[in-house]
Design a protein around this motif. Structure first.
Motif, PDB file in Angstrom:
ATOM      1  N   ALA A  38       0.830  -1.206   0.000  1.00  0.00           N
ATOM      2  CA  ALA A  38       0.000   0.000   0.000  1.00  0.00           C
ATOM      3  C   ALA A  38       0.866   1.258   0.000  1.00  0.00           C
ATOM      4  O   ALA A  38       0.550   2.234  -0.681  1.00  0.00           O
ATOM      5  N   GLY A  39       1.958   1.208   0.748  1.00  0.00           N
ATOM      6  CA  GLY A  39       2.865   2.352   0.773  1.00  0.00           C
ATOM      7  C   GLY A  39       3.470   2.642  -0.596  1.00  0.00           C
ATOM      8  O   GLY A  39       3.570   3.802  -1.010  1.00  0.00           O
ATOM      9  N   PHE A  40       3.857   1.591  -1.282  1.00  0.00           N
ATOM     10  CA  PHE A  40       4.426   1.777  -2.619  1.00  0.00           C
ATOM     11  C   PHE A  40       3.380   2.273  -3.608  1.00  0.00           C
ATOM     12  O   PHE A  40       3.674   3.099  -4.466  1.00  0.00           O
ATOM     13  N   LEU A  41       2.166   1.738  -3.494  1.00  0.00           N
ATOM     14  CA  LEU A  41       1.121   2.080  -4.456  1.00  0.00           C
ATOM     15  C   LEU A  41       0.335   3.323  -4.061  1.00  0.00           C
ATOM     16  O   LEU A  41      -0.502   3.781  -4.829  1.00  0.00           O
ATOM     17  N   LEU A  57      -0.397  -5.285 -10.073  1.00  0.00           N
ATOM     18  CA  LEU A  57      -0.796  -4.253  -9.115  1.00  0.00           C
ATOM     19  C   LEU A  57      -0.128  -2.916  -9.419  1.00  0.00           C
ATOM     20  O   LEU A  57      -0.532  -1.886  -8.886  1.00  0.00           O
ATOM     21  N   GLY A  58       0.914  -2.936 -10.253  1.00  0.00           N
ATOM     22  CA  GLY A  58       1.580  -1.691 -10.613  1.00  0.00           C
ATOM     23  C   GLY A  58       3.063  -1.650 -10.299  1.00  0.00           C
ATOM     24  O   GLY A  58       3.709  -0.619 -10.479  1.00  0.00           O
ATOM     25  N   ASP A  60       7.027  -2.381 -10.857  1.00  0.00           N
ATOM     26  CA  ASP A  60       7.988  -2.652 -11.922  1.00  0.00           C
ATOM     27  C   ASP A  60       9.211  -3.283 -11.263  1.00  0.00           C
ATOM     28  O   ASP A  60       9.230  -3.496 -10.049  1.00  0.00           O
ATOM     29  N   SER A  61      10.214  -3.594 -12.041  1.00  0.00           N
ATOM     30  CA  SER A  61      11.376  -4.306 -11.495  1.00  0.00           C
ATOM     31  C   SER A  61      12.073  -3.511 -10.397  1.00  0.00           C
ATOM     32  O   SER A  61      12.506  -4.080  -9.390  1.00  0.00           O
ATOM     33  N   ILE A  62      12.156  -2.205 -10.548  1.00  0.00           N
ATOM     34  CA  ILE A  62      12.836  -1.390  -9.540  1.00  0.00           C
ATOM     35  C   ILE A  62      12.036  -1.351  -8.236  1.00  0.00           C
ATOM     36  O   ILE A  62      12.583  -1.542  -7.149  1.00  0.00           O
ATOM     37  N   SER A  63      10.742  -1.151  -8.339  1.00  0.00           N
ATOM     38  CA  SER A  63       9.934  -1.109  -7.119  1.00  0.00           C
ATOM     39  C   SER A  63       9.876  -2.485  -6.444  1.00  0.00           C
ATOM     40  O   SER A  63       9.797  -2.570  -5.214  1.00  0.00           O
ATOM     41  N   LEU A  64       9.970  -3.564  -7.217  1.00  0.00           N
ATOM     42  CA  LEU A  64      10.021  -4.903  -6.621  1.00  0.00           C
ATOM     43  C   LEU A  64      11.304  -5.099  -5.817  1.00  0.00           C
ATOM     44  O   LEU A  64      11.289  -5.726  -4.761  1.00  0.00           O
ATOM     45  N   VAL A  65      12.406  -4.549  -6.312  1.00  0.00           N
ATOM     46  CA  VAL A  65      13.672  -4.628  -5.570  1.00  0.00           C
ATOM     47  C   VAL A  65      13.516  -3.943  -4.215  1.00  0.00           C
ATOM     48  O   VAL A  65      13.917  -4.480  -3.183  1.00  0.00           O
ATOM     49  N   TYR A  66      12.906  -2.778  -4.205  1.00  0.00           N
ATOM     50  CA  TYR A  66      12.705  -2.048  -2.950  1.00  0.00           C
ATOM     51  C   TYR A  66      11.732  -2.778  -2.021  1.00  0.00           C
ATOM     52  O   TYR A  66      11.928  -2.810  -0.810  1.00  0.00           O
TER      53      TYR A  66
END
Length: 114
Positions: A38-41, A57-58, A60-66
């Motif tokens: 929820a914080g990321f989105l 859910l939205g 990408d590869s960079i946000s998945l790393v985080y």
């Protein structure tokens, strides 16, 4: 010392306590993952779909790393980012964390041996 009344003392079997701890663990992991996503989105935790692939859910590869890094810090474990491709939904990740990292989950909910 209290006298023995002869009545059996009611205690929970160890299996019942383990089941309660496991259920609590799943609930805590679900809450943690919902909050992180929820914080990321930038949505409320209740708006996070638990059975939808993170990519849909939205993320990408960079946000998945985080996200993976945040989960690792939260549970004090090392996770490879590839884990989100093997376990692409929050439901899958919850199952993974509660089985493969059960001791870290137990520590998080205060049931671990210290």
């Amino acid at each position: 010392m209290e006298p023995d009344s002869g009545m059996p003392t009611e205690t929970k079997p160890a299996a019942a306590n383990a089941t309660e701890d496991a259920t609590a663990g799943v609930e805590i992991v679900e809450q943690d993952l919902r909050k992180a996503v929820a914080g990321f989105l930038e949505v409320g935790p209740g708006d996070v779909e638990f059975e939808t692939d993170l990519i849909h859910l939205g993320f990408d590869s960079i946000s998945l790393v985080y996200l993976v890094a945040q989960i690792g810090v939260l549970y004090d474990i090392e996770l490879a980012v590839e884990i989100v491709f093997e376990y692409p939904t929050l439901k899958d990740l919850t199952r993974y964390l509660t089985t493969e990292h059960a001791s870290a989950v137990a520590e998080r909910i205060g049931c671990g041996d210290s």
